[in-house]
Write an enzyme that holds these catalytic residues in place. Structure first.
Site, PDB file in Angstrom:
ATOM      1  N   ASN A   1       0.824  -1.044  -0.052  1.00  0.00           N
ATOM      2  CA  ASN A   1       0.066  -0.098  -0.235  1.00  0.00           C
ATOM      3  C   ASN A   1       0.855   1.534  -0.038  1.00  0.00           C
ATOM      4  OD1 ASN A   1      -2.554   1.594   0.285  1.00  0.00           O
ATOM      5  ND2 ASN A   1      -3.464  -0.068   0.825  1.00  0.00           N
ATOM      6  N   ARG A   2       0.302   2.318   0.330  1.00  0.00           N
ATOM      7  CA  ARG A   2       0.828   3.766  -0.031  1.00  0.00           C
ATOM      8  C   ARG A   2       1.609   4.357   1.214  1.00  0.00           C
ATOM      9  NH1 ARG A   2      -3.640   2.668  -2.838  1.00  0.00           N
ATOM     10  NH2 ARG A   2      -3.512   3.046  -4.839  1.00  0.00           N
TER      11      ARG A   2
ATOM     12  N   HIS B   1       3.280   0.192  -2.816  1.00  0.00           N
ATOM     13  CA  HIS B   1       3.711  -1.492  -2.867  1.00  0.00           C
ATOM     14  C   HIS B   1       5.166  -1.334  -2.910  1.00  0.00           C
ATOM     15  CE1 HIS B   1      -0.336  -2.509  -2.763  1.00  0.00           C
ATOM     16  NE2 HIS B   1      -0.913  -2.596  -3.908  1.00  0.00           N
TER      17      HIS B   1
ATOM     18  N   HIS C   1      -1.679  -9.904  -2.504  1.00  0.00           N
ATOM     19  CA  HIS C   1      -2.766  -9.372  -3.651  1.00  0.00           C
ATOM     20  C   HIS C   1      -3.393  -9.971  -4.694  1.00  0.00           C
ATOM     21  CE1 HIS C   1      -3.834  -5.589  -6.122  1.00  0.00           C
ATOM     22  NE2 HIS C   1      -2.987  -4.972  -5.318  1.00  0.00           N
TER      23      HIS C   1
ATOM     24  N   TYR D   1      -6.280 -11.636  -6.898  1.00  0.00           N
ATOM     25  CA  TYR D   1      -7.875 -10.936  -7.039  1.00  0.00           C
ATOM     26  C   TYR D   1      -8.599 -12.110  -7.065  1.00  0.00           C
ATOM     27  CZ  TYR D   1      -5.707  -6.795  -8.897  1.00  0.00           C
ATOM     28  OH  TYR D   1      -4.815  -5.477  -9.299  1.00  0.00           O
TER      29      TYR D   1
ATOM     30  N   ASP E   1     -11.564   0.826  -2.672  1.00  0.00           N
ATOM     31  CA  ASP E   1     -10.039   0.763  -2.568  1.00  0.00           C
ATOM     32  C   ASP E   1      -9.553   1.341  -1.356  1.00  0.00           C
ATOM     33  OD1 ASP E   1      -7.355   0.216  -3.174  1.00  0.00           O
ATOM     34  OD2 ASP E   1      -7.173   1.585  -4.849  1.00  0.00           O
TER      35      ASP E   1
ATOM     36  N   GLN F   1      -7.384  -4.120   3.108  1.00  0.00           N
ATOM     37  CA  GLN F   1      -7.862  -3.205   1.819  1.00  0.00           C
ATOM     38  C   GLN F   1      -8.622  -3.925   1.154  1.00  0.00           C
ATOM     39  OE1 GLN F   1      -6.434   0.033   1.448  1.00  0.00           O
ATOM     40  NE2 GLN F   1      -6.449   0.439  -0.470  1.00  0.00           N
TER      41      GLN F   1
ATOM     42  N   GLU G   1      -6.866  -7.340   0.661  1.00  0.00           N
ATOM     43  CA  GLU G   1      -5.428  -7.139   1.337  1.00  0.00           C
ATOM     44  C   GLU G   1      -5.114  -7.057   2.829  1.00  0.00           C
ATOM     45  OE1 GLU G   1      -3.302  -4.248  -1.618  1.00  0.00           O
ATOM     46  OE2 GLU G   1      -5.412  -4.714  -2.310  1.00  0.00           O
TER      47      GLU G   1
HETATM   48  C1  GLA Z   1      -3.671  -1.745  -4.568  1.00  0.00           C
HETATM   49  C2  GLA Z   1      -3.988  -0.309  -4.376  1.00  0.00           C
HETATM   50  C3  GLA Z   1      -4.882   0.085  -5.774  1.00  0.00           C
HETATM   51  C4  GLA Z   1      -4.033  -0.432  -6.992  1.00  0.00           C
HETATM   52  C5  GLA Z   1      -3.716  -1.805  -6.942  1.00  0.00           C
HETATM   53  C6  GLA Z   1      -2.881  -2.237  -8.239  1.00  0.00           C
HETATM   54  O1  GLA Z   1      -4.672  -2.646  -4.178  1.00  0.00           O
HETATM   55  O2  GLA Z   1      -4.581  -0.023  -3.286  1.00  0.00           O
HETATM   56  O3  GLA Z   1      -5.076   1.507  -5.640  1.00  0.00           O
HETATM   57  O4  GLA Z   1      -2.960   0.510  -7.243  1.00  0.00           O
HETATM   58  O5  GLA Z   1      -3.161  -2.223  -5.776  1.00  0.00           O
HETATM   59  O6  GLA Z   1      -3.615  -1.788  -9.231  1.00  0.00           O
END
Ligand code: GLA
Length: 373
Positions: A107-108, A133, A202, A204, A272, A309, A337
């Site tokens: 994450n950020r 990430h 991560h 999906y 998100d 997340q 996540e």
């Molecule tokens: C994470 C982020 C999203 C996006 C995905 C990858 O989940 O929170 O904003 O960047 O990764 O696309």
């Protein structure tokens, strides 16, 4: 189980109502095989963990989960995660983090900057002026070292001091084990200097095995979320989900409110967001329950982490062709996540992500698959 009734059920009753296969008596079979080479010539392995209910494939490049085959209510098996058939697919996709273990800080981190132990550190900016990430070459891009363990595989990566701007040599392990219907992920890490760490997976998920996830039904045991600004950096507040499209305390169809007039949904193009989990650290109850009414498949997520997340695949834009040629477009899959809150190094009030020499970072997440009638 009827879904209209289910949506009225409180969280604690919901998971009790799901029918889950029992723990398989037979041990998980673990095999491995070559999965190609990176452009620099490093060999990549694929590990298959199979038991009577599930088959899970993991590669040593980025510690990606590339496939989870699970039966539906009629016993029909499908892949319930998005992924690629070949290593080339993973090498080409440097955008979606498809099934990987992002790191060393998932994450950020705002403006790619944080202060720790009297120093200010700067990281590469790769997402709207922030670091996402782990930077430009995060753990999802590295070849991990795999070794087979009971019921699974343990992957290890060593990130040198200064890698992507982070302090300290970090040694990280991700252990995937499969027992019965439960895929367990144990993360651990040590450092030789004070640093920050946040590891997640991560993957999906798409429990229908095709189409999108808007008809999936979701429950999240969270009274609050960490709202974000337009660049998806937490404001620092923890705000109640009550009365918002983020209230998943009772099961709710994902598509029901994803288009609602809500600033948070607009910022992200859907969900998100980091949910602040109730009863953090309690691994005995699922924190997230996901189900797909069409196939009857269910997923329960247990975690020791304080947050999750929930990302509804908003940035999947059809640029990558998945297995069997499927185009992955918006909402084709969703990520759960489990993690510490985003940008924790810049929010002293958030649970800490600092790791000191002599301590070991340890977290566990369990994905349990099942079916409902
Ligand atoms: C994470 C982020 C999203 C996006 C995905 C990858 O989940 O929170 O904003 O960047 O990764 O696309």
């Amino acid at each position: 189980m009827s879904y209209s009734k289910e949506s009225m059920k409180p969280f604690s009753l919901l998971f009790a109502a799901l029918t889950l296969p029992g723990i398989a008596a037979a041990q998980t079979k673990v095999t491995h095989a070559p999965f190609g080479k990176t452009p620099s010539g490093s060999p990549v392995e694929v590990y298959t963990l199979a038991d009577s209910s599930l088959s899970v494939r993991i590669i040593s490049f980025g510690a990606h989960i590339i496939s989870i085959q699970a039966p539906d209510r009629a016993g029909k098996v499908a892949d319930v995660v998005l992924g690629y058939n070949t290593l080339d697919g993973y090498l080409a996709d440097n955008k979606t983090y498809m099934g990987s273990v992002p790191g060393r800080y998932a994450n950020r981190i705002a403006k790619g900057t944080f202060a720790l132990d009297g120093h200010t550190y700067h990281l590469p900016l790769n997402d709207k002026g922030n670091t996402l990430h782990g930077g430009l070459v995060g753990f999802d891009r590295l070849v991990w070292n795999g070794s087979i363990v009971d019921n699974g595989v343990e992957l290890t990566v060593v990130s040198p001091d200064g890698d992507q701007g982070f302090p300290g040599k970090l040694t990280a392990h991700v252990r995937y084990t499969l027992v019965g219907s439960k895929l367990r992920i144990d993360y651990s890490a040590t450092t030789d200097k004070p640093t920050v760490v946040n590891l997640t997976n991560h993957t999906y998920f798409n429990l229908a095995g095709s189409g999108n996830i808007l008809n999936h039904v979701l429950t999240i045991d969270a009274d609050r979320l960490t709202p974000v600004d337009a660049t998806l950096i937490p404001t620092g507040n923890l705000t109640p989900v009550s009365g918002t499209p983020f209230d998943f305390r009772k099961s709710m169809r994902i598509g029901a409110r994803i288009q609602a007039a809500n600033e948070q949904l607009k910022f992200a193009g859907g969900y998100d967001h980091n949910f602040v989990l109730n009863h953090p650290g309690d691994l005995t109850h699922p924190k997230v329950v996901l189900s797909d009414p069409s196939s009857g498949r269910t997923l329960m997520v247990y975690t020791s982490q304080p947050g999750v997340q929930f990302y509804s695949g908003n940035f999947l834009d059809g640029s990558f062709k998945g297995r069997s040629g499927t185009i992955y477009s918006k909402y084709a899959g969703l990520c759960l996540e489990t993690q510490h809150y985003p940008d924790s190094p810049n929010h002293p009030a958030f649970p800490t992500t600092t790791l000191l020499p002599g301590s070991t970072y340890r977290t566990t997440t369990i994905f349990e698959f099942g079916t409902t009638k």
